[in-house]
Structures are given as C-alpha cells and as structure tokens.
Design an enzyme around this catalytic site. Structure first.
Site, PDB file in Angstrom:
ATOM      1  N   GLY A 136       0.778  -1.244   0.000  1.00 41.06           N
ATOM      2  CA  GLY A 136       0.000   0.000   0.000  1.00 41.06           C
ATOM      3  C   GLY A 136       0.804   1.286   0.000  1.00 41.06           C
ATOM      4  CG  ASN A 176       1.600   3.487  -5.792  1.00 41.74           C
ATOM      5  OD1 ASN A 176       1.977   4.555  -6.258  1.00 41.74           O
ATOM      6  ND2 ASN A 176       2.219   2.340  -6.020  1.00 41.74           N
ATOM      7  CG  MET A 190      -1.142  -8.141  -6.402  1.00 43.88           C
ATOM      8  SD  MET A 190      -0.267  -7.352  -7.770  1.00 43.88           S
ATOM      9  CE  MET A 190       0.674  -8.753  -8.368  1.00 43.88           C
ATOM     10  CG  HIS A 196       2.007  -1.487 -15.397  1.00 45.11           C
ATOM     11  ND1 HIS A 196       1.704  -2.753 -14.938  1.00 45.11           N
ATOM     12  CD2 HIS A 196       3.029  -1.635 -16.276  1.00 45.11           C
ATOM     13  CE1 HIS A 196       2.511  -3.628 -15.523  1.00 45.11           C
ATOM     14  NE2 HIS A 196       3.317  -2.977 -16.334  1.00 45.11           N
TER      15      HIS A 196
HETATM   16  C1  GRF Z   1       3.429  -0.841  -7.546  1.00 47.70           C
HETATM   17  O1  GRF Z   1       4.686  -0.993  -8.103  1.00 47.70           O
HETATM   18  C2  GRF Z   1       2.379  -0.627  -8.607  1.00 47.70           C
HETATM   19  O2  GRF Z   1       2.859   0.062  -9.715  1.00 47.70           O
HETATM   20  C3  GRF Z   1       2.015  -2.032  -8.998  1.00 47.70           C
HETATM   21  O3  GRF Z   1       2.049  -2.762  -7.803  1.00 47.70           O
HETATM   22  C4  GRF Z   1       2.933  -2.123  -6.884  1.00 47.70           C
HETATM   23  C5  GRF Z   1       2.134  -1.848  -5.657  1.00 47.70           C
HETATM   24  O4  GRF Z   1       2.929  -1.322  -4.620  1.00 47.70           O
HETATM   25  N1  GRF Z   1       0.745  -2.072  -9.678  1.00 47.70           N
HETATM   26  P1  GRF Z   1       2.242  -0.679  -3.354  1.00 47.70           P
HETATM   27  O5  GRF Z   1       1.347  -1.750  -2.752  1.00 47.70           O
HETATM   28  O6  GRF Z   1       1.466   0.519  -3.795  1.00 47.70           O
HETATM   29  O7  GRF Z   1       3.382  -0.320  -2.437  1.00 47.70           O
END
Ligand code: GRF
Length: 217
Positions: free
Chosen positions: A15, A17, A93, A112
């Site tokens: 998490g 992002n 995912m 992405h």
């Molecule tokens: C990130 O690299 C995002 O681009 C990809 O999955 C990862 C998620 O990371 N879709 P986080 O859970 O946000 O740390």
C-alpha cells in the site's frame, strides 16, 4: 466549491501508492478524498495504513467466492454503497473481467511500474534490465479490458543504471509512482482530462509530467 471526488482504492499488499494518495488527500487544496479502501487480502500493511488515517476499509477475499464474477459483484456493491466516483487500483493483484472494467469505464484507473505499452504484466523491472533498456518508468492509465491497456494519463521515465538490480530500479520507479498517481487523480477531480481517440488530453497550459521526465537541474 464542488465536493471532493470520492475515491475507492483497491489494494492487495503493502500500500505505498495508497499512502501517497492518503498524503495527497491530506493537503488542503486536494480535490479528492478516499472514501473506502478495499483489499482482497486480510492483514496486509495497506489496511494498517488506511486504518491509521481513519479511512473505512473492507476486505473482500476472492477465496470466499465461487467465481470471479461473484467476487467482482461484491466489490462493485461495496464501492457503490460508499458512493465511489473513481476507483484507483493500487497494487491490486487480481485480473478483472471485462464486465467489471466496462461497468467502471472511465472511472477506473491503474498504476503500472513500466512505461506502457512496454512490459505489461509482472516482473517489469527484471525484464527491462534483461533487455538492457536505458529507461524504465511508470504509467497511470484508464483501465480497459485487456490487461495493462487503456488511455495513458501520465508517465514518468526513469533512466536505468549499469549496476541496477530489479530492486534498486524498483525503488527509484516507486518514488515516481508516488508523484504521478496523485497528479492523475488531481487532474480527474479538477475535470482537466478528456479522452479523444484513446489519447488523454490534459487541459492545462503546461503539463507537469514534462517536468517529471526532464527534472530541472
Ligand atoms: C506498484 O509498483 C504498482 O505500480 C504495482 O504494484 C505495486 C504496488 O505497490 N501495480 P504498493 O502496494 O502501492 O506499495
């Protein structure tokens, strides 16, 4: 002032992002708020981050459903109950069906870790380094049915280094992800984006992603 855009953030893990969006939404002038975080996995760090910020959370575990359609129906139900305007995939995912993607058409975005359309799918950093790519990066895009496709909102390019490992490259790309995801949400919330022939036009005199690609010295 118009009401803030209500975000639903879908996660499966750490998490970071999500955290970038939480931090952006805490800024006084940010035109969006996170109304709900949905995880398909219980006990992930992303949920801890959401709870620490006082954001309502839901766990919808795909293993509790007989098929993908039933799982997604429940996700849509919790998002609609929370009156979500925009769904942000942030390390979610699960592959999404066409029905889900079409239901949320132009209200569903993803981040992405590559410069799409290069390196769709998983292990993007290892694959870019194996190919000797001089640049990698990250992309925020509207989601369309085919995996990792859809009109591109913003990208940041990250030069690779000779001694990079997938982990070191991932770290630098991730820092850019945390900058471009809130920017994409801000543009949407401010009504600055138009999709014309699969291209996203940003209604702003100068587009900040140029600054990200060519950072001032
Ligand atoms: C990130 O690299 C995002 O681009 C990809 O999955 C990862 C998620 O990371 N879709 P986080 O859970 O946000 O740390």
């Amino acid at each position: 002032m118009t009401r803030p855009l209500r975000l639903g953030v879908l996660i499966s893990g750490r998490g970071s992002n999500l955290q970038a969006l939480i931090d952006a939404c805490a800024l006084a002038d940010f035109p969006a708020e996170i109304a709900l975080v949905v995880s398909n996995v219980a006990d992930v760090h992303g949920l801890t981050r959401a709870k620490a910020a006082g954001i309502p959370c839901a766990v919808v575990d795909h293993k509790d459903f007989c098929d993908r359609a039933a799982f997604e129906k429940e996700i849509t139900a919790v998002l609609e109950t929370a009156k979500i305007d925009l769904v942000c995939l942030a390390g979610f995912m699960r592959i999404l069906t066409d029905a889900f993607v079409n239901h949320w058409q132009d209200r569903l975005i993803n981040i992405h870790p590559s410069l799409l359309p290069a390196y769709k799918g998983l292990n993007t950093h290892a694959r870019a380094l194996e190919d000797g790519a001089k640049f990698s990066g990250c992309t925020v895009h509207f989601v369309r049915p085919d995996m990792d496709t859809g009109p591109i909102i913003i990208q940041a390019a990250v030069p690779t280094r000779n001694n990079d490992t997938p982990e070191t490259l991932a770290m630098r790309v991730l820092a850019c992800e945390h900058a471009i995801y809130p920017q994409a949400v801000r543009w949407i919330a401010e009504g600055k984006l138009r999709i014309i022939n699969n291209r996203v036009h940003v209604d702003e005199p100068s587009t900040p992603h140029e600054a990200l690609i060519n950072p001032p010295a």
